[in-house]
Design a protein around this motif. Structure first.
Motif, short mmCIF file in Angstrom:
data_model
loop_
_atom_site.label_atom_id
_atom_site.label_comp_id
_atom_site.label_asym_id
_atom_site.label_seq_id
_atom_site.Cartn_x
_atom_site.Cartn_y
_atom_site.Cartn_z
N ARG A 249 0.84 -1.18 0.08
CA ARG A 249 0.02 -0.21 0.04
C ARG A 249 0.78 1.20 0.07
NH1 ARG A 249 -4.14 2.94 4.23
NH2 ARG A 249 -2.37 2.39 5.53
N LYS A 250 1.95 1.37 0.90
CA LYS A 250 2.79 2.22 0.99
C LYS A 250 3.57 2.75 -0.45
CE LYS A 250 3.34 2.35 5.77
NZ LYS A 250 4.15 2.15 6.86
N ALA A 251 4.05 1.69 -0.91
CA ALA A 251 4.76 1.50 -2.29
C ALA A 251 3.90 2.16 -3.30
CB ALA A 251 5.06 0.14 -2.52
N LEU A 252 2.59 1.74 -3.39
CA LEU A 252 1.65 1.95 -4.48
C LEU A 252 1.29 3.59 -4.32
CD1 LEU A 252 -0.35 1.70 -6.59
CD2 LEU A 252 -2.29 1.22 -4.81
N ASP A 253 1.29 4.05 -2.97
CA ASP A 253 0.95 5.53 -2.73
C ASP A 253 2.37 6.31 -3.13
OD1 ASP A 253 -0.40 7.75 -1.80
OD2 ASP A 253 0.95 7.85 -0.12
N THR A 254 3.61 5.98 -2.68
CA THR A 254 4.66 6.58 -2.96
C THR A 254 4.89 6.63 -4.49
OG1 THR A 254 5.66 5.82 -0.81
CG2 THR A 254 7.38 6.40 -2.76
N SER A 255 4.70 5.51 -5.43
CA SER A 255 4.92 5.44 -6.70
C SER A 255 3.91 6.61 -7.30
CB SER A 255 4.85 4.16 -7.32
OG SER A 255 5.11 4.27 -8.71
N LEU A 256 2.71 6.33 -6.95
CA LEU A 256 1.56 7.47 -7.74
C LEU A 256 2.08 8.86 -7.41
CD1 LEU A 256 -1.71 5.64 -6.53
CD2 LEU A 256 -0.91 5.84 -8.90
N LYS A 257 2.47 9.12 -6.23
CA LYS A 257 3.15 10.49 -6.05
C LYS A 257 4.14 10.82 -6.85
CE LYS A 257 2.83 9.93 -1.26
NZ LYS A 257 3.12 10.50 0.06
N SER A 258 4.93 10.04 -7.04
CA SER A 258 6.48 10.22 -7.99
C SER A 258 5.81 10.37 -9.36
CB SER A 258 7.29 9.26 -7.82
OG SER A 258 7.00 8.02 -8.43
N LEU A 259 4.73 9.65 -9.96
CA LEU A 259 4.37 9.76 -11.09
C LEU A 259 3.54 10.77 -11.42
CD1 LEU A 259 3.79 5.60 -11.48
CD2 LEU A 259 5.46 6.99 -12.86
#
Length: 242
Positions: free
Chosen positions: A165-175
């Protein structure tokens, strides 16, 4: 001997693109197939009178919905696909998603290409593999800000769902800078909500709707809760039966 597969972009309306080189999936826009192309910039797809661009006006790296007029009689027909140009000499592009597949309930403009890339990164970080997924907004209520709810069926579950969940959120923020802005301090968007669905669940749901197989596909992103609520209701019914 090794078999090579090449990307193509064709439909009943016409043949629009084919992979240009063996080492890249970018496709060459076919300009001599009796198709006239126009392009609607991102953010204007739902407008009644959107801005439309001709081929000489497009830019690399921007998303467009494609309109076609053909010798077969189609006039300014909206294909429903979105593309991104990767080159203008020659005109090379990638499919970015569908005009209907997005979440923009809070101004975050989450498109399918962002979702796919972020999920891939989250999978790589947690050793997961996804079979099917769909996502939709969770709207504001008296106690909570909005969120995105992800219903995911895993072939291989992540080592830790919270890490996923945290990895998904972090990646979405970077993209996606719009998503990042809405997530800042949790003002509009909370952390994503992840619900893991049982093996083969999406197929069973499609079967219950008499839409299994053929051209029917699970919608990846929706700006409303029609599909997510239907899936959750089906899950509840399945649990009661068991």
């Amino acid at each position: 001997s090794k078999m090579n597969y090449w990307e193509t972009y064709n439909a009943s309306e016409g043949f629009f693109g084919i992979q240009y080189t063996p080492d890249s999936e970018d496709m060459l826009l076919l300009l001599d197939n009796e198709v006239f192309y126009e392009f609607i910039p991102n953010g204007q797809w739902k407008e009644e009178n959107p801005q439309t661009l001709t081929l000489n006006e497009v830019e690399v790296g921007k998303k467009y919905a494609m309109l076609i007029s053909t010798s077969g009689g189609l006039w300014r027909y909206l294909l429903g696909d979105t593309i991104i140009f990767t080159s203008l000499e020659p005109y090379l592009f990638k499919i970015a998603g569908r005009t209907k597949h997005f979440i923009n309930a809070f101004g975050e403009e989450l498109m399918i290409d962002n979702a796919e890339s972020a999920l891939q990164e989250a999978c790589e970080k947690t050793g997961a593999k996804i079979t099917e997924y769909t996502a939709a907004p969770v709207f504001f209520d008296d106690n909570n800000n909005g969120a995105h709810e992800w219903l995911i069926e895993f072939e291989t579950p992540p080592s830790d769902i919270e890490s996923f969940r945290k990895a998904l959120d972090t990646s979405l923020k970077s993209l996606n800078s719009d998503y990042e802005a809405k997530r800042s301090f949790g003002l509009s968007l909370r952390m994503p909500i992840i619900k893991v669905l049982p093996h083969n669940f999406f197929y069973q749901w499609m079967e219950s709707k008499e839409k299994a197989g053929g051209q029917n596909k699970v919608p990846r992103l929706a700006n409303n809760r029609k599909y997510v609520d239907s899936l959750l209701e089906f899950l509840l019914q399945s649990t009661k039966i068991e």
